[in-house]
Design a protein around this motif. Structure first.
Motif, mmCIF file in Angstrom:
data_model
loop_
_atom_site.group_PDB
_atom_site.id
_atom_site.type_symbol
_atom_site.label_atom_id
_atom_site.label_comp_id
_atom_site.label_asym_id
_atom_site.label_seq_id
_atom_site.Cartn_x
_atom_site.Cartn_y
_atom_site.Cartn_z
ATOM 1 N N ALA A 143 -3.141 -28.043 -8.782
ATOM 2 C CA ALA A 143 -2.851 -29.120 -9.589
ATOM 3 C C ALA A 143 -2.091 -30.223 -8.710
ATOM 4 O O ALA A 143 -1.965 -31.384 -8.810
ATOM 5 N N GLU A 144 -1.089 -29.467 -7.875
ATOM 6 C CA GLU A 144 -0.308 -30.127 -7.051
ATOM 7 C C GLU A 144 -1.202 -30.916 -5.889
ATOM 8 O O GLU A 144 -0.885 -32.069 -5.421
ATOM 9 N N LEU A 145 -2.150 -30.010 -5.195
ATOM 10 C CA LEU A 145 -2.851 -30.804 -4.377
ATOM 11 C C LEU A 145 -3.779 -32.110 -5.073
ATOM 12 O O LEU A 145 -3.768 -32.859 -4.432
ATOM 13 N N ASN A 146 -4.331 -31.752 -6.094
ATOM 14 C CA ASN A 146 -4.916 -33.161 -6.974
ATOM 15 C C ASN A 146 -3.904 -34.307 -6.878
ATOM 16 O O ASN A 146 -4.258 -35.157 -6.414
ATOM 17 N N LEU A 147 -2.716 -33.772 -7.312
ATOM 18 C CA LEU A 147 -2.017 -35.031 -7.424
ATOM 19 C C LEU A 147 -1.591 -35.731 -6.087
ATOM 20 O O LEU A 147 -1.423 -36.916 -5.956
ATOM 21 N N SER A 148 -1.188 -34.805 -4.949
ATOM 22 C CA SER A 148 -1.293 -35.423 -3.809
ATOM 23 C C SER A 148 -2.417 -36.184 -3.349
ATOM 24 O O SER A 148 -2.107 -37.114 -2.372
ATOM 25 N N TYR A 149 -3.682 -35.629 -3.634
ATOM 26 C CA TYR A 149 -4.699 -36.708 -3.164
ATOM 27 C C TYR A 149 -5.120 -38.086 -3.724
ATOM 28 O O TYR A 149 -5.596 -38.757 -3.304
ATOM 29 N N ALA A 150 -4.188 -38.073 -4.947
ATOM 30 C CA ALA A 150 -4.034 -39.445 -5.679
ATOM 31 C C ALA A 150 -3.431 -40.597 -4.669
ATOM 32 O O ALA A 150 -3.647 -41.579 -4.738
ATOM 33 N N THR A 151 -2.705 -39.802 -3.778
ATOM 34 C CA THR A 151 -2.156 -40.967 -2.896
ATOM 35 C C THR A 151 -2.845 -40.734 -1.269
ATOM 36 O O THR A 151 -2.731 -39.593 -0.643
ATOM 37 N N ILE A 152 -3.851 -41.708 -0.923
ATOM 38 C CA ILE A 152 -4.480 -41.346 0.156
ATOM 39 C C ILE A 152 -3.915 -42.197 1.229
ATOM 40 O O ILE A 152 -3.617 -43.465 1.314
ATOM 41 N N LYS A 153 -3.690 -41.356 2.560
ATOM 42 C CA LYS A 153 -3.012 -41.738 3.700
ATOM 43 C C LYS A 153 -4.026 -41.665 4.800
ATOM 44 O O LYS A 153 -4.979 -41.062 4.893
ATOM 45 N N SER A 154 -3.514 -42.370 5.844
ATOM 46 C CA SER A 154 -4.392 -42.239 7.078
ATOM 47 C C SER A 154 -3.898 -41.130 7.744
ATOM 48 O O SER A 154 -2.641 -40.541 8.069
ATOM 49 N N PRO A 155 -4.891 -40.396 8.384
ATOM 50 C CA PRO A 155 -4.758 -39.286 9.041
ATOM 51 C C PRO A 155 -4.318 -39.462 10.644
ATOM 52 O O PRO A 155 -4.120 -38.618 11.461
ATOM 53 N N LEU A 156 -4.555 -40.819 11.185
ATOM 54 C CA LEU A 156 -4.221 -40.995 12.260
ATOM 55 C C LEU A 156 -4.064 -42.369 12.577
ATOM 56 O O LEU A 156 -3.906 -43.386 11.662
ATOM 57 N N THR A 157 -3.490 -42.871 13.834
ATOM 58 C CA THR A 157 -3.039 -44.168 13.978
ATOM 59 C C THR A 157 -4.327 -44.864 14.601
ATOM 60 O O THR A 157 -4.879 -44.364 15.637
ATOM 61 N N GLY A 158 -4.713 -46.185 14.068
ATOM 62 C CA GLY A 158 -5.835 -46.775 14.465
ATOM 63 C C GLY A 158 -6.166 -48.214 13.885
ATOM 64 O O GLY A 158 -5.420 -48.379 13.002
ATOM 65 N N LEU A 159 -7.395 -48.556 13.946
ATOM 66 C CA LEU A 159 -7.897 -49.781 13.308
ATOM 67 C C LEU A 159 -8.539 -49.599 11.911
ATOM 68 O O LEU A 159 -9.410 -48.601 11.846
ATOM 69 N N SER A 160 -7.793 -50.084 11.057
ATOM 70 C CA SER A 160 -8.293 -50.013 9.696
ATOM 71 C C SER A 160 -9.651 -50.861 9.430
ATOM 72 O O SER A 160 -10.229 -51.823 10.104
#
Length: 383
Positions: free
Chosen positions: A163-180
């Motif tokens: 459940a903690e993971l699912n809550l964290s997955y609700a905030t989607i972050k970039s895994p690297l620096t790059g062009l979006s």
């Protein structure tokens, strides 16, 4: 009376002079030897470079997808801009996930309480069995209930973690620096994992990769030259790779080879290579066509002649070589690659010979010429 057949003596004396004058008048005129510029060819070691057409590509392309099912609340980045590693790109409605987490934590608390109760029961029954107040079966049943409580507690803890993971997955972050990339889903859309879960992409641009390929024929020629010791590669294939942009400008940073395919493409008959370039200022973007120059190989004992010295005849290419008595002779030659303004001579010339580099149109084979130094300092004469 018959005429006297004999000529007068004075006329006979003048006859040799008359004949000599006639011979001198009809003798072929002698032309001076034509002036030609010559150059002494010398064998020396030269650097070898190869050029290819290449294309830039990202060193890492990541698809940003949702891991959980829910409603996309809002996009938090500007499309097409540089995003940093860890930057929030999307925010989903996290209230259902927060509620689910609280429910799992409550279940965990219940299971912890049951486990503690089971532990106390086992301890109490063990004290009573020493007094023969309970049977061994009662103790065994209590221990089984404790083991079951332990197992249920592990499951409850795992559910809390999920459940903690699912809550964290609700905030989607970039895994690297790059062009979006462009956003695939609008705010308020219902999203779920799977084929329809792609939200955007992030393209790493530093370092940047450049891929290029070469034909099987060219590689075979290179291998043959290496076998004949006509070509020496850099140690560990440590080539220096330079780039020329589409406008002719030179990319300021050199690259290094980081991959070579071990087999040829069955579709194109080529073999692919790849080089990596630092790209701190983002001058390179994926998809650009560039010219790749590979440096580091050398050719020992190479003989060069200016391109203008080589002519084409019915039997192939040839040039004029000045030999003994300054006579010009035709010399058939086998050409290699261009090297600047020169030809690399594969066969037909030896080091130290004199080659006509200017004035070839006035040369008659096997006739004398008047050698002069070349007007320019041709590369073929430089060690």
């Amino acid at each position: 009376m018959k005429p006297n057949p004999r000529l007068p003596i004075p006329f006979l004396c003048l006859l040799p002079l008359v004949l000599t004058a006639c011979q001198e008048q009809h003798a072929a005129p002698e032309f001076p030897a034509p002036e030609v510029a010559i150059q002494r060819v010398e064998a020396h070691t030269i650097p070898i470079e190869w050029e290819f057409v290449g294309q830039t590509e990202s060193s890492r392309l990541v698809e940003i997808r949702t891991r959980v099912e829910g409603v996309l609340d809002k996009r938090l980045y500007e499309e097409g801009t540089l995003v940093q590693k860890g930057q929030v790109l999307f925010q989903m409605d996290d209230r259902p996930f927060a509620a689910a987490l609280q429910g799992q934590k409550g279940t965990l608390a219940q299971q912890e309480a049951k486990q503690q109760n089971a532990k106390r029961s086992v301890a109490r029954l063990k004290n009573l069995i020493s007094q023969n107040a309970v049977s061994q079966k009662d103790v065994d049943d209590a221990e089984s209930q404790l083991a079951e409580a332990d197992a249920v507690l592990l499951t409850a803890r795992a559910n809390v973690t999920s459940a903690e993971l699912n809550l964290s997955y609700a905030t989607i972050k970039s895994p690297l620096t790059g062009l979006s990339g462009k956003t695939k889903k609008a705010d308020g859309s219902f999203i779920s994992p799977g084929q329809d879960g792609l939200l955007t992409t992030v393209t790493q641009t530093d370092p940047m990769w450049v891929k290029f390929s070469t034909s099987e024929t060219r590689l075979l020629e290179v291998n043959e030259a290496m076998m004949k010791k006509q070509l020496i590669m850099p140690e560990n294939a440590n080539f220096v790779v330079d780039l020329h942009m589409a406008d002719g400008s030179v990319y300021p940073l050199s690259g290094k080879m980081n991959f070579s395919e071990k087999q040829f493409s069955t579709e194109t008959g080529t073999r692919e290579f790849r080089a990596a370039f630092a790209n701190p200022d983002m001058k390179l973007v994926p998809g650009q066509f560039v010219r790749v120059t590979l440096k580091g190989a050398i050719r020992p004992d190479a003989i060069l002649v200016p391109q203008r010295a080589v002519m084409q005849g019915q039997q192939g290419k040839y040039l004029y070589v000045v030999g003994t008595a300054n006579k010009a002779e035709i010399r058939p030659v086998e050409m290699g690659d261009w090297y600047g303004d020169d030809w690399i001579i594969e066969s037909g010339l030896t080091s130290g010979e004199l080659v006509v580099v200017d004035g070839m149109s006035h040369v008659i084979p096997n006739m004398p010429v008047k050698p002069l130094p070349p007007a320019d300092n041709a590369r073929g004469s430089q060690p």
